[in-house]
Design a protein around this motif. Structure first.
Motif, PDB file in Angstrom:
ATOM      1  N   THR A  56       0.799  -1.224   0.000  1.00  0.00           N
ATOM      2  CA  THR A  56       0.000   0.000   0.000  1.00  0.00           C
ATOM      3  C   THR A  56       0.834   1.277   0.000  1.00  0.00           C
ATOM      4  O   THR A  56       0.323   2.361   0.268  1.00  0.00           O
ATOM      5  N   ASN A  57       2.119   1.171  -0.292  1.00  0.00           N
ATOM      6  CA  ASN A  57       2.992   2.338  -0.419  1.00  0.00           C
ATOM      7  C   ASN A  57       3.087   3.174   0.858  1.00  0.00           C
ATOM      8  O   ASN A  57       3.339   4.377   0.811  1.00  0.00           O
ATOM      9  N   GLU A  58       2.869   2.524   1.988  1.00  0.00           N
ATOM     10  CA  GLU A  58       3.140   3.176   3.272  1.00  0.00           C
ATOM     11  C   GLU A  58       4.652   3.216   3.502  1.00  0.00           C
ATOM     12  O   GLU A  58       5.407   2.470   2.881  1.00  0.00           O
ATOM     13  N   ASN A 100       7.821   5.744  -4.439  1.00  0.00           N
ATOM     14  CA  ASN A 100       8.377   4.880  -3.394  1.00  0.00           C
ATOM     15  C   ASN A 100       7.975   3.426  -3.624  1.00  0.00           C
ATOM     16  O   ASN A 100       7.864   2.640  -2.688  1.00  0.00           O
ATOM     17  N   PHE A 101       7.779   3.074  -4.874  1.00  0.00           N
ATOM     18  CA  PHE A 101       7.408   1.713  -5.245  1.00  0.00           C
ATOM     19  C   PHE A 101       7.956   1.418  -6.637  1.00  0.00           C
ATOM     20  O   PHE A 101       8.410   2.320  -7.352  1.00  0.00           O
ATOM     21  N   LEU A 108       3.238  -6.750 -11.179  1.00  0.00           N
ATOM     22  CA  LEU A 108       2.943  -6.560  -9.767  1.00  0.00           C
ATOM     23  C   LEU A 108       3.642  -5.296  -9.293  1.00  0.00           C
ATOM     24  O   LEU A 108       4.696  -4.922  -9.814  1.00  0.00           O
ATOM     25  N   ARG A 109       3.063  -4.649  -8.284  1.00  0.00           N
ATOM     26  CA  ARG A 109       3.662  -3.431  -7.724  1.00  0.00           C
ATOM     27  C   ARG A 109       4.183  -3.733  -6.324  1.00  0.00           C
ATOM     28  O   ARG A 109       3.475  -4.337  -5.512  1.00  0.00           O
ATOM     29  N   ILE A 110       5.411  -3.267  -6.040  1.00  0.00           N
ATOM     30  CA  ILE A 110       6.040  -3.545  -4.755  1.00  0.00           C
ATOM     31  C   ILE A 110       6.529  -2.234  -4.143  1.00  0.00           C
ATOM     32  O   ILE A 110       7.276  -1.478  -4.757  1.00  0.00           O
ATOM     33  N   THR A 111       6.114  -1.973  -2.910  1.00  0.00           N
ATOM     34  CA  THR A 111       6.558  -0.786  -2.186  1.00  0.00           C
ATOM     35  C   THR A 111       8.007  -0.951  -1.748  1.00  0.00           C
ATOM     36  O   THR A 111       8.424  -2.045  -1.353  1.00  0.00           O
ATOM     37  N   ALA A 112       8.768   0.126  -1.809  1.00  0.00           N
ATOM     38  CA  ALA A 112      10.135   0.116  -1.281  1.00  0.00           C
ATOM     39  C   ALA A 112      10.081   0.259   0.232  1.00  0.00           C
ATOM     40  O   ALA A 112       9.424   1.161   0.758  1.00  0.00           O
ATOM     41  N   GLY A 113      10.768  -0.635   0.943  1.00  0.00           N
ATOM     42  CA  GLY A 113      10.732  -0.624   2.400  1.00  0.00           C
ATOM     43  C   GLY A 113      12.099  -0.489   3.012  1.00  0.00           C
ATOM     44  O   GLY A 113      12.946   0.278   2.535  1.00  0.00           O
ATOM     45  N   THR A 114      12.352  -1.230   4.062  1.00  0.00           N
ATOM     46  CA  THR A 114      13.642  -1.215   4.749  1.00  0.00           C
ATOM     47  C   THR A 114      14.629  -2.118   3.999  1.00  0.00           C
ATOM     48  O   THR A 114      14.223  -2.941   3.155  1.00  0.00           O
TER      49      THR A 114
END
Length: 377
Positions: free
Chosen positions: A31-33, A314-315, A347-353
Motif C-alpha cells: 500500500t505504499n506506506e 516509493n514503489f 505486480l507493484r512492490i513498495t520500497a521498504g527497509t
C-alpha cells in the motif's frame, strides 16, 4: 419488505468498496506506506502539540486551519522553490478528501472527468460516486504499456481532451501504479486543450522523484484552473494521520469552501500535522533511505529477469510475470504481501527497509525458480 440494496442509488448497485488487503504478514509492501516508524523526537513533539489543544477539544477547531496552511505554504516554498502563500493552500483528511472536494465543486451530474489509465484507482471512484461521468482515457496507442515507461502521449491526450470536453482532468506525476513522472509539456498541452476543465496533477509521491524531475507547482502562476495535490501519508510516514493538501489559485480554493464539511479538519489532526512539518528534516531524512531501497529493488529485480519500470515514486512496478495473480499468491505464501494492480503480467512492490528488500528479492527468486521448475517438468 424492500431490500436495502434496492434502496441504494442505482449507479452504486453491484459495486465493491475500495480496499487493499490488510494482512498480518512479515513483509507488507502493498500500500505504499512508509516502513519506517515516526522517530521518537517527532512523537514527543506531536504529544506536546496535542496536549496544547486537548483542553479546548470542547470547541470546534479552526475552520480555516490557518496555522497548518501557513506551515504547508512554507514547506512548499522551501522544498520546491515556488513561492507559496497560505491562501494558495487547501487541506483535507487525506488527499482523497481533497480530490473529493475538487470533484464535488467542479464535477457532478452531466459533467465529465477524464483520466489516463493505468493510474490511481480512486480518481474514477471519487468521480463516479459524485455522479460525474468518467472517461477512461488512453496513455498511449498501446494500452497495455508497450510504450516505454507507460508514458502519456501528449498528442493523444490533447485529442482526447478535445473530444470529450471534460470538466475535470486527472494527471498523476509520479503516476500510481507505474511510478513514472510527467513532462511539464504534457500538463501544459492538456491545460490548453481543455479550456473548461480543472486540471489536477496528483503529486502524492513527488518527494521520491529522482533529481531533475519537474513539479507542476512551477506551472501554477497564470493558470487559475491548475491544481497540484500532495499528501503527508508517504514522504512524512504519516499514513495514519490522514492529511492531504493542494496548491492552487486562491480564487479556486475559495470555491472549495462551498463543498467542504464544517470544521472538517479536527484540532488534533491540525496539531499533529503542524508538529510533523516543524520536524520535517528528521521525517524527510527517511525519504533518501526509501529511494535507495527502491533503486535496489529495480536493480535486483532486473537481475532476476523481471522488467522493472523506472520509478520516481516509493514503489516499483514489475513486469515479466507469466501469471501475476499466481505469483502474487506465491509471494504471499512466502510471507510477502505486494499489490496486484490489474495490469497483465505486472505486480507493484513498495520500497521498504533494507531487510524488507532482501526478503522480497529472496522471495521473488524462490517464486521464479519454482515456476521455472514447473515449466521444465
Amino acid at each position: 419488505m424492500t431490500e436495502l440494496g434496492q434502496l441504494l442509488r442505482p449507479d452504486l448497485r453491484g459495486r465493491t468498496a475500495y480496499g487493499a488487503p490488510q494482512l498480518d504478514v512479515p513483509v507488507a509492501l502493498n500500500t505504499n506506506e512508509s516502513s519506517y516508524a515516526v522517530p521518537g523526537p517527532v512523537i514527543e513533539a506531536i504529544m506536546a502539540r496535542v496536549a496544547e489543544v486537548a483542553g479546548s477539544l470542547n470547541r470546534y477547531p479552526d475552520r480555516e486551519f490557518t496555522r497548518l496552511r501557513t506551515d504547508l505554504a512554507q514547506y512548499l516554498t522551501q522544498t520546491t522553490g515556488v513561492p507559496t502563500a497560505p491562501d494558495q493552500v487547501w487541506a483535507g483528511n487525506g488527499s482523497n478528501e481533497v480530490l473529493q472536494h475538487i470533484v464535488q465543486a467542479f464535477g457532478g451530474p452531466d459533467r465529465v472527468a477524464l483520466g489516463f489509465t493505468p493510474s490511481y484507482s480512486m480518481h474514477p471512484i471519487i468521480s463516479e460516486v459524485a455522479g460525474t461521468t468518467w472517461v477512461d482515457g488512453l496513455r498511449s496507442q498501446h494500452q497495455q504499456g508497450a510504450a516505454p515507461g507507460f508514458d502519456i502521449d501528449a498528442e493523444l491526450a490533447v485529442a482526447q481532451a478535445q473530444q470529450h470536453r471534460p470538466n475535470v482532468v486527472f494527471l498523476c506525476s509520479p503516476n500510481n501504479p507505474t511510478g513514472t513522472a510527467l513532462e511539464l509539456s504534457v500538463v501544459e498541452a492538456v491545460y490548453d486543450a481543455a479550456p473548461e476543465a480543472i486540471i489536477v496533477v496528483d503529486e502524492a509521491y513527488a518527494e521520491f522523484a529522482r533529481p531533475g524531475t519537474p513539479s507542476a507547482l512551477t506551472l501554477l502562476a497564470g493558470r487559475p484552473r491548475l491544481v497540484v495535490t500532495r499528501t503527508m501519508s508517504k514522504a512524512f510516514a504519516f499514513a495514519g494521520t490522514r492529511l492531504g493538501y493542494l496548491s492552487a489559485d486562491p480564487a479556486l480554493i475559495d470555491l472549495l469552501r462551498l463543498v467542504r464539511m464544517p470544521y472538517h479538519l479536527s484540532s488534533v489532526t491540525q496539531a499533529v500535522a503542524c508538529a510533523a512539518l516543524e520536524n520535517r528534516e528528521s521525517l524527510l531524512a527517511m525519504v533518501e533511505a526509501i529511494k535507495h531501497e527502491r533503486d535496489r529493488l529495480v536493480d535486483g529485480c532486473a537481475r532476476l529477469g523481471l522488467t522493472p519500470v523506472p520509478s520516481d515514486a516509493n514503489f516499483v512496478l514489475l513486469g515479466g510475470f507469466a501469471d501475476a495473480a499466481r505469483s502474487w499468491q506465491a509471494l504471499l505464501d512466502r510471507g510477502v504481501l505486494v499489490r496486484d494492480v490489474g495490469i497483465p503480467n505486472h505486480l507493484r512492490i513498495t520500497a521498504g527497509t533494507p531487510q524488507e528488500t532482501d526478503a522480497v528479492l529472496a522471495a521473488l527468486e524462490s517464486v521464479l525458480a519454482a515456476e521455472d521448475r514447473e515449466e521444465i517438468a
